[in-house]
Design a protein around this motif. Sequence first.
Motif, PDB file in Angstrom:
ATOM      1  N   SER A 139     -13.843   2.511  -9.488  1.00 26.86           N
ATOM      2  CA  SER A 139     -15.435   4.291 -10.258  1.00 26.86           C
ATOM      3  C   SER A 139     -15.826   4.980  -8.860  1.00 26.86           C
ATOM      4  CB  SER A 139     -15.625   3.417 -11.121  1.00 26.86           C
ATOM      5  OG  SER A 139     -16.769   4.841 -11.489  1.00 26.86           O
ATOM      6  N   GLY A 140     -15.342   5.943  -8.523  1.00 26.78           N
ATOM      7  CA  GLY A 140     -15.654   6.703  -8.170  1.00 26.78           C
ATOM      8  C   GLY A 140     -15.725   6.992  -6.719  1.00 26.78           C
ATOM      9  N   ALA A 141     -14.412   6.076  -6.542  1.00 29.13           N
ATOM     10  CA  ALA A 141     -13.953   5.610  -4.404  1.00 29.13           C
ATOM     11  C   ALA A 141     -13.048   4.702  -5.026  1.00 29.13           C
ATOM     12  CB  ALA A 141     -14.728   4.643  -3.919  1.00 29.13           C
ATOM     13  N   VAL A 142     -12.130   5.630  -3.252  1.00 29.84           N
ATOM     14  CA  VAL A 142     -10.679   4.807  -3.001  1.00 29.84           C
ATOM     15  C   VAL A 142     -10.729   3.661  -2.190  1.00 29.84           C
ATOM     16  CG1 VAL A 142      -8.799   5.476  -2.320  1.00 29.84           C
ATOM     17  CG2 VAL A 142      -9.360   7.197  -3.860  1.00 29.84           C
ATOM     18  N   LEU A 143     -10.716   2.846  -2.296  1.00 31.81           N
ATOM     19  CA  LEU A 143     -10.569   1.435  -0.694  1.00 31.81           C
ATOM     20  C   LEU A 143      -9.118   1.201  -0.582  1.00 31.81           C
ATOM     21  CD1 LEU A 143     -12.459  -1.094  -3.346  1.00 31.81           C
ATOM     22  CD2 LEU A 143     -14.106   0.755  -2.196  1.00 31.81           C
ATOM     23  N   VAL A 144      -9.008   1.375   0.882  1.00 27.22           N
ATOM     24  CA  VAL A 144      -8.571   0.957   1.869  1.00 27.22           C
ATOM     25  C   VAL A 144      -8.733  -0.452   2.811  1.00 27.22           C
ATOM     26  CG1 VAL A 144      -7.199   1.792   4.360  1.00 27.22           C
ATOM     27  CG2 VAL A 144      -8.446   3.028   1.896  1.00 27.22           C
ATOM     28  N   ARG A 145      -7.245  -1.459   2.732  1.00 25.83           N
ATOM     29  CA  ARG A 145      -8.187  -2.472   3.423  1.00 25.83           C
ATOM     30  C   ARG A 145      -6.603  -2.567   4.446  1.00 25.83           C
ATOM     31  NH1 ARG A 145      -7.968  -7.112  -1.339  1.00 25.83           N
ATOM     32  NH2 ARG A 145      -5.636  -6.721  -1.981  1.00 25.83           N
ATOM     33  N   ASP A 146      -6.662  -3.250   4.892  1.00 21.01           N
ATOM     34  CA  ASP A 146      -5.515  -4.378   6.304  1.00 21.01           C
ATOM     35  C   ASP A 146      -4.664  -5.270   4.941  1.00 21.01           C
ATOM     36  OD1 ASP A 146      -3.763  -5.710   7.586  1.00 21.01           O
ATOM     37  OD2 ASP A 146      -5.702  -5.518   9.491  1.00 21.01           O
ATOM     38  N   SER A 147      -3.561  -4.882   4.974  1.00 17.34           N
ATOM     39  CA  SER A 147      -3.208  -5.966   3.794  1.00 17.34           C
ATOM     40  C   SER A 147      -3.417  -7.798   4.171  1.00 17.34           C
ATOM     41  CB  SER A 147      -1.883  -5.465   3.390  1.00 17.34           C
ATOM     42  OG  SER A 147      -1.024  -5.533   4.322  1.00 17.34           O
ATOM     43  N   LYS A 148      -2.718  -8.164   5.480  1.00 22.31           N
ATOM     44  CA  LYS A 148      -3.218  -9.019   6.461  1.00 22.31           C
ATOM     45  C   LYS A 148      -4.415  -9.852   6.473  1.00 22.31           C
ATOM     46  CE  LYS A 148      -0.891  -6.923  10.412  1.00 22.31           C
ATOM     47  NZ  LYS A 148      -2.040  -6.240  10.225  1.00 22.31           N
ATOM     48  N   ARG A 149      -5.320  -9.014   5.876  1.00 23.67           N
ATOM     49  CA  ARG A 149      -6.555  -9.869   6.259  1.00 23.67           C
ATOM     50  C   ARG A 149      -7.038  -8.877   4.900  1.00 23.67           C
ATOM     51  NH1 ARG A 149      -9.260  -7.859  11.364  1.00 23.67           N
ATOM     52  NH2 ARG A 149     -10.875  -9.981  10.967  1.00 23.67           N
ATOM     53  N   PRO A 150      -6.781 -10.133   3.859  1.00 25.87           N
ATOM     54  CA  PRO A 150      -7.757  -8.983   2.253  1.00 25.87           C
ATOM     55  C   PRO A 150      -8.802  -9.318   1.920  1.00 25.87           C
ATOM     56  CG  PRO A 150      -6.256 -10.455   1.672  1.00 25.87           C
ATOM     57  CD  PRO A 150      -6.305 -10.479   3.308  1.00 25.87           C
ATOM     58  N   ALA A 151      -9.235 -10.156   3.044  1.00 32.81           N
ATOM     59  CA  ALA A 151     -10.976 -10.509   2.762  1.00 32.81           C
ATOM     60  C   ALA A 151     -11.569  -9.885   3.309  1.00 32.81           C
ATOM     61  CB  ALA A 151     -11.600 -12.478   2.354  1.00 32.81           C
ATOM     62  N   ALA A 152     -11.009  -9.407   4.077  1.00 32.88           N
ATOM     63  CA  ALA A 152     -11.811  -8.699   5.967  1.00 32.88           C
ATOM     64  C   ALA A 152     -13.119  -7.335   5.654  1.00 32.88           C
ATOM     65  CB  ALA A 152     -10.756  -8.429   7.084  1.00 32.88           C
ATOM     66  N   ALA A 153     -12.933  -6.551   5.729  1.00 36.27           N
ATOM     67  CA  ALA A 153     -13.893  -5.055   5.173  1.00 36.27           C
ATOM     68  C   ALA A 153     -12.966  -4.069   5.419  1.00 36.27           C
ATOM     69  CB  ALA A 153     -14.348  -4.674   7.625  1.00 36.27           C
ATOM     70  N   ARG A 154     -13.281  -3.093   4.219  1.00 33.44           N
ATOM     71  CA  ARG A 154     -12.743  -2.813   3.330  1.00 33.44           C
ATOM     72  C   ARG A 154     -13.258  -1.133   3.109  1.00 33.44           C
ATOM     73  NH1 ARG A 154     -13.447  -6.692  -0.957  1.00 33.44           N
ATOM     74  NH2 ARG A 154     -10.942  -7.815  -0.768  1.00 33.44           N
ATOM     75  N   LEU A 155     -12.936   0.003   3.709  1.00 35.49           N
ATOM     76  CA  LEU A 155     -13.435   1.458   3.985  1.00 35.49           C
ATOM     77  C   LEU A 155     -13.165   1.746   2.372  1.00 35.49           C
ATOM     78  CD1 LEU A 155     -10.887   2.119   6.985  1.00 35.49           C
ATOM     79  CD2 LEU A 155     -13.626   1.485   7.064  1.00 35.49           C
ATOM     80  N   ALA A 156     -14.305   2.902   1.898  1.00 42.56           N
ATOM     81  CA  ALA A 156     -14.210   3.426   0.744  1.00 42.56           C
ATOM     82  C   ALA A 156     -14.808   4.275   1.413  1.00 42.56           C
ATOM     83  CB  ALA A 156     -15.851   2.962  -0.142  1.00 42.56           C
ATOM     84  N   PHE A 157     -14.438   5.858   0.654  1.00 41.45           N
ATOM     85  CA  PHE A 157     -13.718   7.075   0.675  1.00 41.45           C
ATOM     86  C   PHE A 157     -13.976   7.703  -0.896  1.00 41.45           C
ATOM     87  CE2 PHE A 157     -10.753   5.016   3.575  1.00 41.45           C
ATOM     88  CZ  PHE A 157     -11.643   6.232   5.278  1.00 41.45           C
ATOM     89  N   GLY A 158     -14.834   8.169  -1.032  1.00 40.98           N
ATOM     90  CA  GLY A 158     -14.395   9.426  -2.145  1.00 40.98           C
ATOM     91  C   GLY A 158     -13.051  10.090  -2.738  1.00 40.98           C
ATOM     92  N   PRO A 159     -13.379  10.427  -3.452  1.00 35.77           N
ATOM     93  CA  PRO A 159     -12.254  11.133  -4.214  1.00 35.77           C
ATOM     94  C   PRO A 159     -11.576  11.498  -3.354  1.00 35.77           C
ATOM     95  CG  PRO A 159     -13.232  10.196  -6.186  1.00 35.77           C
ATOM     96  CD  PRO A 159     -14.006  10.084  -4.897  1.00 35.77           C
ATOM     97  N   GLU A 160     -12.743  12.895  -2.599  1.00 30.06           N
ATOM     98  CA  GLU A 160     -12.296  14.199  -3.031  1.00 30.06           C
ATOM     99  C   GLU A 160     -11.799  14.128  -0.818  1.00 30.06           C
ATOM    100  OE1 GLU A 160     -14.919  13.622  -4.431  1.00 30.06           O
ATOM    101  OE2 GLU A 160     -15.005  14.877  -5.695  1.00 30.06           O
ATOM    102  N   VAL A 161     -12.664  13.206  -0.574  1.00 26.20           N
ATOM    103  CA  VAL A 161     -12.212  12.641   0.627  1.00 26.20           C
ATOM    104  C   VAL A 161     -10.317  11.943   0.747  1.00 26.20           C
ATOM    105  CG1 VAL A 161     -12.846  11.563   3.145  1.00 26.20           C
ATOM    106  CG2 VAL A 161     -15.098  13.024   1.907  1.00 26.20           C
ATOM    107  N   TRP A 162     -10.033  11.373   0.173  1.00 25.18           N
ATOM    108  CA  TRP A 162      -8.999  10.803   0.269  1.00 25.18           C
ATOM    109  C   TRP A 162      -8.025  11.902  -0.464  1.00 25.18           C
ATOM    110  CZ3 TRP A 162      -6.840   6.846   2.018  1.00 25.18           C
ATOM    111  CH2 TRP A 162      -5.909   6.399   1.339  1.00 25.18           C
ATOM    112  N   ASP A 163      -8.793  12.699  -1.265  1.00 19.63           N
ATOM    113  CA  ASP A 163      -7.018  13.730  -1.645  1.00 19.63           C
ATOM    114  C   ASP A 163      -7.053  14.314  -0.387  1.00 19.63           C
ATOM    115  OD1 ASP A 163      -7.144  12.803  -4.027  1.00 19.63           O
ATOM    116  OD2 ASP A 163      -8.331  14.106  -4.986  1.00 19.63           O
ATOM    117  N   GLU A 164      -7.844  14.973   0.601  1.00 17.05           N
ATOM    118  CA  GLU A 164      -7.971  15.400   1.217  1.00 17.05           C
ATOM    119  C   GLU A 164      -6.624  15.324   2.305  1.00 17.05           C
ATOM    120  OE1 GLU A 164      -8.493  19.212   3.679  1.00 17.05           O
ATOM    121  OE2 GLU A 164      -8.325  18.669   1.300  1.00 17.05           O
ATOM    122  N   PHE A 165      -7.180  13.671   3.184  1.00 19.93           N
ATOM    123  CA  PHE A 165      -6.406  12.754   4.075  1.00 19.93           C
ATOM    124  C   PHE A 165      -4.783  12.416   3.479  1.00 19.93           C
ATOM    125  CE2 PHE A 165      -4.589   9.120   4.326  1.00 19.93           C
ATOM    126  CZ  PHE A 165      -4.917   8.641   5.852  1.00 19.93           C
TER     127      PHE A 165
END
Length: 68
Positions: A35-61
């Motif tokens: 809800s309200g974000a797109v999360l990105v993580r390292d698949s080899k370390r799923p419990a590590a830090a995640r990045l969160a982006f707003g939907p508009e920023v992710w669409d532009e990326f």
Amino acid sequence: MSVQHSKAAVPEATWIKSSYSTGNGGECVEVAAVSGAVLVRDSKRPAAARLAFGPEVWDEFVRLAAGR
């Protein structure tokens, strides 16, 4: 000073691995839409830090990465 790390999962998230992931130990990322974000993580370390982006920023990326 006390520091507490949250181990809270994102239960509603369905993580999707990059189609470029070969499973050979390379750099792999996963994304999940919540809800309200797109999360990105390292698949080899799923419990590590995640990045969160707003939907508009992710669409532009994605648009820029695809060269459109």
